[in-house]
Design a protein around this motif. Sequence first.
Motif: not given
Length: 224
Positions: A43-44, A47, A119, A166
């Motif tokens: 997810g990070t 992003s 996410q 989430s």
Amino acid sequence: MSRTKAIAASYLGVIAYASLVFIGAGKFYYWQGITYVALAVFGTTVSHLLTPSGSDLAARRVRDAKSGQDWDKRLLGALFVINTATFLVAGMDSGRFMWSGLVPLSVTIAGAILMIAGQLVFAFSKRENAFFSSTVQIQAEHGHAVCETGPYRLVRHPGYLGMLLSVAAFPLVMGSYWALVPAAISMVVLIVRAVLEDRFLLDSLPGYLDYAKKTKFKLLPGLL
């Protein structure tokens, strides 16, 4: 702070929160914890990959983390405490004491799908809104304006919707029904924060009232 350092800090944040799971579990070889780490890193990464080229949004989010409204700082402090409890409880439950018993794999899979969905909603909201901040504030120095495109055409706070999905997914991924209790409290605080931010923007951001008249719902189309 440079963009590179801000990105590195975001991954360190993932590691810091994930460490709570393993501390609660009392071990590192722990498939539920590893699954969560993989999903959080995914997810990070998504992003950051979706952030427009040349954007300084990541750096601004880190730089402005200590600014914003006093009530928002208190809510963020409460969220930190609640989320810490959620992660520790999840680790202690599914990794050590097995309070929830054997949770079906289908629950974990459903949680993973829900977390990925959250996410993605969060990442696309962040990509669309050049003023996507980690705290509630008006970024006048950057020409703060209302975002009405992408997911903002459906709800006024899609970033919060992504976070809510989430948070709800995390206990399922971890196989911990007990973690649903603090997670539910965290969700309530997030909803309160979204409502208060909406009121703040109505009072403080030019054009937001007209936007709110067109986009009726804050978080869920047809519901809230």
